[in-house]
Design a protein around this motif. Structure first.
Motif, PDB file in Angstrom:
ATOM      1  N   THR A 102      -1.927  -2.800 -14.050  1.00 14.04           N
ATOM      2  CA  THR A 102      -1.715  -2.204 -12.730  1.00 14.04           C
ATOM      3  C   THR A 102      -1.929  -0.709 -12.856  1.00 14.04           C
ATOM      4  O   THR A 102      -1.024   0.033 -13.221  1.00 14.04           O
ATOM      5  CB  THR A 102      -0.295  -2.506 -12.225  1.00 14.04           C
ATOM      6  N   ILE A 104      -2.643   1.710 -10.660  1.00 13.35           N
ATOM      7  CA  ILE A 104      -2.198   2.582  -9.551  1.00 13.35           C
ATOM      8  C   ILE A 104      -3.027   3.873  -9.447  1.00 13.35           C
ATOM      9  O   ILE A 104      -2.488   4.955  -9.237  1.00 13.35           O
ATOM     10  CB  ILE A 104      -0.688   2.908  -9.617  1.00 13.35           C
ATOM     11  N   HIS A 174       8.903  -1.223 -10.966  1.00 11.75           N
ATOM     12  CA  HIS A 174       7.580  -1.605 -10.487  1.00 11.75           C
ATOM     13  C   HIS A 174       7.116  -0.777  -9.290  1.00 11.75           C
ATOM     14  O   HIS A 174       7.529  -1.022  -8.158  1.00 11.75           O
ATOM     15  CB  HIS A 174       7.576  -3.086 -10.109  1.00 11.75           C
ATOM     16  N   ASN A 176       4.143  -0.982  -8.221  1.00 12.45           N
ATOM     17  CA  ASN A 176       3.212  -1.851  -7.489  1.00 12.45           C
ATOM     18  C   ASN A 176       3.958  -2.761  -6.525  1.00 12.45           C
ATOM     19  O   ASN A 176       3.611  -2.843  -5.336  1.00 12.45           O
ATOM     20  CB  ASN A 176       2.365  -2.664  -8.466  1.00 12.45           C
ATOM     21  N   ILE A 216      -3.332  -0.213  -6.355  1.00 12.96           N
ATOM     22  CA  ILE A 216      -1.892  -0.036  -6.172  1.00 12.96           C
ATOM     23  C   ILE A 216      -1.149  -1.344  -6.369  1.00 12.96           C
ATOM     24  O   ILE A 216      -0.109  -1.395  -7.036  1.00 12.96           O
ATOM     25  CB  ILE A 216      -1.596   0.538  -4.776  1.00 12.96           C
ATOM     26  N   ALA A 217      -1.657  -2.418  -5.777  1.00 10.12           N
ATOM     27  CA  ALA A 217      -0.933  -3.702  -5.819  1.00 10.12           C
ATOM     28  C   ALA A 217      -1.919  -4.847  -5.694  1.00 10.12           C
ATOM     29  O   ALA A 217      -1.981  -5.522  -4.668  1.00 10.12           O
ATOM     30  CB  ALA A 217       0.102  -3.755  -4.696  1.00 10.12           C
TER      31      ALA A 217
END
Length: 623
Positions: A102, A104, A174, A176, A216-217
């Motif tokens: 992840t 980001i 987290h 995310n 981001i997610a």
């Protein structure tokens, strides 16, 4: 989706975004909800805000260190023009595929000025707080615009969607999963795709959104797309809105075509890196049967809730970061009763929306149970639908229990709808009183508590003052002892702080990230694991730190150390005065010191650390 009653007899779903209310814009209500959401987010994260440079999340200090590292890498990326989706700063000599983690990237770039000025620690808690507050506020705006008229109904539903037990749990580390605002923004734009005459503009906007939100997610974006697909198909098949759906079909199809082209072009490189780039892998390194929702968890209370203060918390989750349901019996009963009441009073068009929302919640609830049914902390020999999906692309990289976060949002929507019924006084007086009391009784036990925190080892002067540069060549390899892992992440976050300042950098072996099970055999897809494959020497120090185990070293151990040091191109190691462990874990610094001294000889005292130089080809003990 439907606007609130009164609705047309045939459909409550307008062909375009519903117009704003004729009265003045409700800025007072917006401001009230925004301040309430921000205040609640600060309350949840207040332990970190007290001293971001010292305090860390005790329930998931490893993930916090990883995201702080990404924020520091964002500054490094801008300063050095490095690849945001692959790095050689970790896991020397092979590097880490950040696209498969992840990354980001949007956050790391946007917050790079703050990270440079105040450090990754401040950027981290700022993003975490804004994520929680933004999720609640954007869901409020979404509900107010598409489903309910009352700011009270939209505010209550939005606050639940932003601060549901699952999202409070994911606030333990987290960045995310706490970005819950991504879902309503994307769904809002999806609903706008049917605007006549605007298919090109709307498709373009959605494509850019998907590209930006991917970093981001990504997993949350996948769930949003899946939920949107189930909703739209179910809604469009309803008889009351079929003609409306048919009329919008061509416009939506054109818009989706534009979305696919734009998102595909912008995501071509990150998607290549994610699925076929160096150091890629399949799966996540986490067992899907273990990280599945326990059916009883839906009826239980979370560990960070008002109920837990009185001893009603539960430990049915794999860990405290993954309590993704935990609504409690009162709230589940409230939602079921509310669905029945809202359904009975709904017009045909509104029923089409309710049917689609309910199906989304049911599908995600069942899938969240994983490949096998779990009940009261035990796995039963009952196969579940997820077992048919677990090996498919995207599903193989997802953790089933996180699908329950979609269920939380569905519950928040139902909460907003029943609150609108109460505001409109559409229920009988006795039922009105009972449902109002029911909402209070259901919500009180799951009111959130702040996330737990602990003190972390401070950044050594050896790192902060740049003294390390005397012991490592430019961009050379340096490691703290023990080596960086999720439960011993100090070395990784100190590298993050160095990157955030700009200037000379060092690389580290190992680290906390997701990577392939073994290094080598490029081009062959491997299953995932947490961190780099262990070598005997780094395991020697890890075992000493975690368990206090001191090995009686042999010549073979020293020969192995020479080979491992050469593999990592390691130039120096250092031992700080403190070592941070997760969940208030006590680590055995003295055991690490004894092991390092036995292997490398007497250390050199430099600033506030002990340093051992590593010279290639020289026996460690014969320094």
């Amino acid at each position: 989706m439907s606007v609130a009653a009164p609705a047309p007899a045939a459909s409550a779903d307008p062909p375009v975004e519903p117009p704003a209310p004729s009265r003045a814009r409700p800025w007072r209500a917006h401001l009230t909800v925004a301040l309430l959401a921000l205040g609640t987010a600060v309350y949840v994260t207040n332990g970190l805000w007290r001293d971001p440079y010292v305090n860390g999340l005790s329930d998931n200090i490893g993930d916090q260190a990883f995201f702080e590292w990404l924020l520091g890498y964002g500054v490094y990326t801008l300063g050095h023009g490095s690849d945001p989706f692959f790095t050689d700063m970790l896991s020397v000599p092979f590097g880490v595929n950040l696209a498969a983690n992840t990354s980001i990237s949007v956050y790391t770039i946007l917050f790079a000025p703050l990270t440079y000025l105040a450090g990754p620690q401040v950027s981290y808690v700022t993003i975490l707080t804004l994520n929680l507050a933004g999720s609640a506020f954007v869901w409020y705006l979404f509900l107010r615009r598409w489903l309910v008229r009352s700011p009270i109904a939209a505010g209550l539903g939005g606050m639940f969607c932003g601060f549901a037990p699952g999202f409070i749990s994911h606030a333990n580390g987290h960045l995310n999963w706490t970005a819950g605002w991504v879902a309503p923004v994307v769904i809002w734009q999806v609903l706008r795709l049917r605007q006549p005459g605007h298919w090109l503009r709307n498709g373009l906007v959605l494509g850019v959104m998907l590209a930006a939100f991917f970093t981001i997610a990504a997993e949350g974006l996948f769930y949003t797309a899946l939920a949107s697909g189930i909703f739209i198909i179910t809604w469009a098949l309803a008889g009351a809105v079929r003609a409306e759906a048919k009329a919008a079909f061509t416009t939506v199809l054109r818009a989706l075509g534009v979305t696919a082209v734009v998102a595909g072009a912008l995501l071509a490189y990150p998607l290549y890196m994610h699925f076929a780039g160096p150091q890629t892998f399949s799966g996540t390194g986490f067992n899907q049967r273990y990280f599945a929702e326990d059916g009883a968890a839906y009826l239980s209370f979370p560990s960070r809730s008002l109920a837990a203060i009185f001893g009603f918390g539960s430990d049915l989750a794999p860990n405290r970061t993954e309590e993704t349901s935990f609504f409690g019996v009162p709230f589940v009963v409230l939602i079921l009763v509310s669905l029945v009441l809202v359904w009975r009073r709904a017009e045909p068009g509104r029923r089409a929306t309710l049917r689609a929302i309910t199906l989304v919640g049911f599908v995600f609830l069942v899938l969240s149970l994983g490949p096998r049914l779990n009940w009261m902390d035990g796995e039963l020999p009952v196969p579940m639908p997820y077992s048919l999906l677990s090996h498919l692309p995207l599903f193989d990289a997802a953790l089933p229990l996180r699908l329950a976060l979609v269920v939380a949002v569905v519950f928040g929507v139902v909460l907003a709808l029943i609150t609108q019924e109460l505001v409109d006084r559409r229920l009988s007086p006795s039922l009105q009183t009972a449902m109002t009391a029911g909402i209070v009784v259901a919500l009180l036990p799951i009111l959130p508590l702040p996330v737990r925190h602990q003190q972390r080892a401070p950044e050594p002067d050896f790192i902060a003052n740049g003294t390390w540069q005397r012991y490592v060549s430019d961009n050379g390899v340096l490691s703290a002892l023990p080596f960086a892992l999720n439960v011993t992440a100090d070395g990784q976050r100190w590298q993050a702080y160095t990157m955030a300042r700009g200037g000379p950098q060092f690389r580290i072996p190992g680290g906390y990230f997701l990577g392939p099970m073994t290094n080598g055999e490029e081009g062959k897809k491997q299953i995932g694991r947490i961190g780099a494959p262990n070598l005997p020497t780094d395991w020697l120090f890890t075992r000493a730190a975690l368990y206090g185990y001191v090995t009686e070293l042999s010549d073979a151990d020293r020969a192995q150390a020479r080979a491992d040091f050469a593999y990592w191109k390691l130039e120096a190691v250092f031992l700080p005065e403190q070592i941070t462990g997760s969940d208030h874990m006590t680590l055995f610094r003295n055991a690490v010191l004894v092991t390092a001294t036995d292997l490398l000889g007497e250390p050199e005292r430099v600033d506030d650390v002990l340093v051992w130089r590593i010279r290639p080809g020289v026996d460690p003990i014969d320094r």
